[in-house]
Enzyme design. Structure first.
Site, PDB file in Angstrom:
ATOM      1  N   ARG A  61       1.586 -33.650  44.074  1.00  0.00           N
ATOM      2  CA  ARG A  61       0.612 -34.534  43.437  1.00  0.00           C
ATOM      3  C   ARG A  61       0.598 -34.375  41.919  1.00  0.00           C
ATOM      4  O   ARG A  61       0.219 -35.280  41.187  1.00  0.00           O
ATOM      5  CB  ARG A  61      -0.782 -34.252  44.012  1.00  0.00           C
ATOM      6  N   TYR A 114      -8.899 -58.051  32.329  1.00  0.00           N
ATOM      7  CA  TYR A 114      -8.370 -58.215  33.681  1.00  0.00           C
ATOM      8  C   TYR A 114      -9.528 -58.159  34.679  1.00  0.00           C
ATOM      9  O   TYR A 114     -10.352 -57.250  34.647  1.00  0.00           O
ATOM     10  CB  TYR A 114      -7.377 -57.074  33.899  1.00  0.00           C
ATOM     11  N   ASP A 186      -5.581 -52.476  27.131  1.00  0.00           N
ATOM     12  CA  ASP A 186      -4.608 -52.849  28.159  1.00  0.00           C
ATOM     13  C   ASP A 186      -3.469 -53.568  27.455  1.00  0.00           C
ATOM     14  O   ASP A 186      -3.622 -54.690  26.972  1.00  0.00           O
ATOM     15  CB  ASP A 186      -5.279 -53.751  29.203  1.00  0.00           C
ATOM     16  N   LYS A 211       4.337 -54.733  36.366  1.00  0.00           N
ATOM     17  CA  LYS A 211       4.713 -55.979  35.701  1.00  0.00           C
ATOM     18  C   LYS A 211       6.086 -55.830  35.043  1.00  0.00           C
ATOM     19  O   LYS A 211       7.065 -55.520  35.702  1.00  0.00           O
ATOM     20  CB  LYS A 211       3.619 -56.372  34.709  1.00  0.00           C
TER      21      LYS A 211
END
Length: 394
Positions: A61, A114, A186, A211
């Site tokens: 992790r 967003y 962002d 993206k």
């Protein structure tokens, strides 16, 4: 080997790869592991003590060699102090907000963020005692008037979702620095190739790696890049406190996608600008909302702070009945209907800014359509749109 000067084209090919040259593969392998083994208890204890440090192998992790290479690569591209890879773009937004906001604090959020980021603020942060104020992204230095005694964060998106306003980033970040606030942006639309917000005064940059960075519509991951080591340590500890991690296969896909990011963005830009010119000549198009378009709010800031034009934008149509718009969208063959963007395929969706905004009013009359320009032949995309637009005139 001669050391070459920094060059973004070369960095995209060579960063994030092993330096050993004899017998290595071109791509890093997928590090699919949870348990890390140690030769001695002392080595294990040393790793446990340093588990929050960059590059420390401790448990799956906490990262693996491929994760660390990807994080270092994104950090270098952004000119940041460190990067935390997480499981999605929304996770990057959420973890960054949780890192620098706390119960009883107040945060300022651009009204064009967003949608899921807004929902996180509304459904999570507010329930934990964080006060949220939305602001007009074009406010500039006027944001100073919204800062309260307990304000801790200013969150921006450049350009804004759906309507693509470009804020005056340096003006807003100056207020943040003067007031001792953490600025978060962002930067998914521009990628580090078209804009480096940290050089404009931003403290934290978040990305949806799903993206352009991955570029093939097959990965889910996000990034948090910080301007300082202290901010990096805070963000890394917060992400690990949530038990979040970027998946091994997604890390592999992002490293692969980064190799072709520059060449893909060049094609996205070239096609987008040609399609925008065609769209502006259509009687049914009232306005093109792309930062490269002079009538898009913040165009002057885009010219000053950005180096390129991404392929996601919106068009405002004339007053056209909804059914005709639906017929137009449904008739397209190359533009698919689906969420996300930044992949190789072109996409189209209607958007409704008025449904969410509270600080700014969407006063335009016509329908708003969001386009993602992919890597198909440019003229074929124009021809596809021409067929679709014929349904608007029926």
């Amino acid at each position: 080997m001669n050391k070459q000067p920094n060059n973004i084209t070369n960095e995209l090919v060579h960063l994030g790869r092993d330096s050993v040259t004899n017998g290595r593969s071109v791509n890093l392998p997928v590090h699919q592991t949870s348990t890390i083994l140690f030769n001695s208890l002392e080595e294990f204890e040393a790793a446990r003590n340093d588990r929050y440090e960059k590059g420390t192998l401790y448990y799956g992790r906490y990262g693996n060699p491929a994760t660390f290479e990807l994080e270092n690569m994104i950090s270098e591209l952004e000119e940041g102090a460190g990067c935390v890879a997480v499981s999605s773009g929304l996770t990057a937004c959420a973890v960054s907000l949780m890192t620098f906001a706390s119960a009883g604090s107040h945060i300022l959020i651009a009204d064009t963020v967003y949608g899921p980021t807004r929902m996180f603020c509304e459904n999570v942060l507010k329930n934990y005692g964080v006060k949220v104020t939305y602001f007009d992204p074009m406010i500039g230095t006027g944001i100073d008037q919204l800062v309260q005694e307990n304000t801790s964060v200013i969150f921006l998106e450049a350009p804004g979702s759906g309507t693509f306003e470009v804020p005056d980033i340096p003006a807003i970040t100056k207020v943040a620095k003067d007031k001792g606030l953490t600025s978060i942006i962002d930067g998914t639309w521009s990628t580090p190739l078209f804009c480096k917000p940290i050089t404009l005064g931003v403290d934290v940059v978040v990305h949806s790696g799903s993206k352009y960075i991955s570029g093939h519509s097959d990965a889910m991951l996000g990034f948090i890049v910080t301007a300082t080591e202290a901010q990096y340590n805070q963000a890394r500890k917060m992400s690990l406190a949530f038990g979040d991690r970027a998946g091994a296969n997604d890390v592999f896909l992002a490293l692969r996608g980064l190799r072709t990011l520059e060449i893909r963005l060049k094609q996205h830009q070239e096609s987008t600008l040609k399609i925008i010119d065609w769209l502006k000549a259509q009687p049914s198009v009232s306005r093109v909302l792309h930062p490269a378009s002079p009538d898009c709010p913040g165009h002057e800031f885009w010219c000053r702070d950005f180096k390129g034009a991404a392929g996601l934008f919106s068009i405002e149509l004339a007053h056209i009945p909804e059914q005709k718009v639906r017929n137009m969208i449904n008739s397209l063959s190359l533009f698919a209907i689906g969420l996300s963007w930044g992949g190789f395929e072109s996409l189209i969706l209607p958007v409704d800014p008025a449904a969410f905004r509270v600080a700014t009013e969407w006063k335009e009359r016509g329908p708003l359509i969001r386009l993602n320009i992919g890597l198909e032949n440019t003229q074929s995309l124009i021809d596809d749109l021409a067929v679709g637009f014929s349904h608007l005139n029926e």
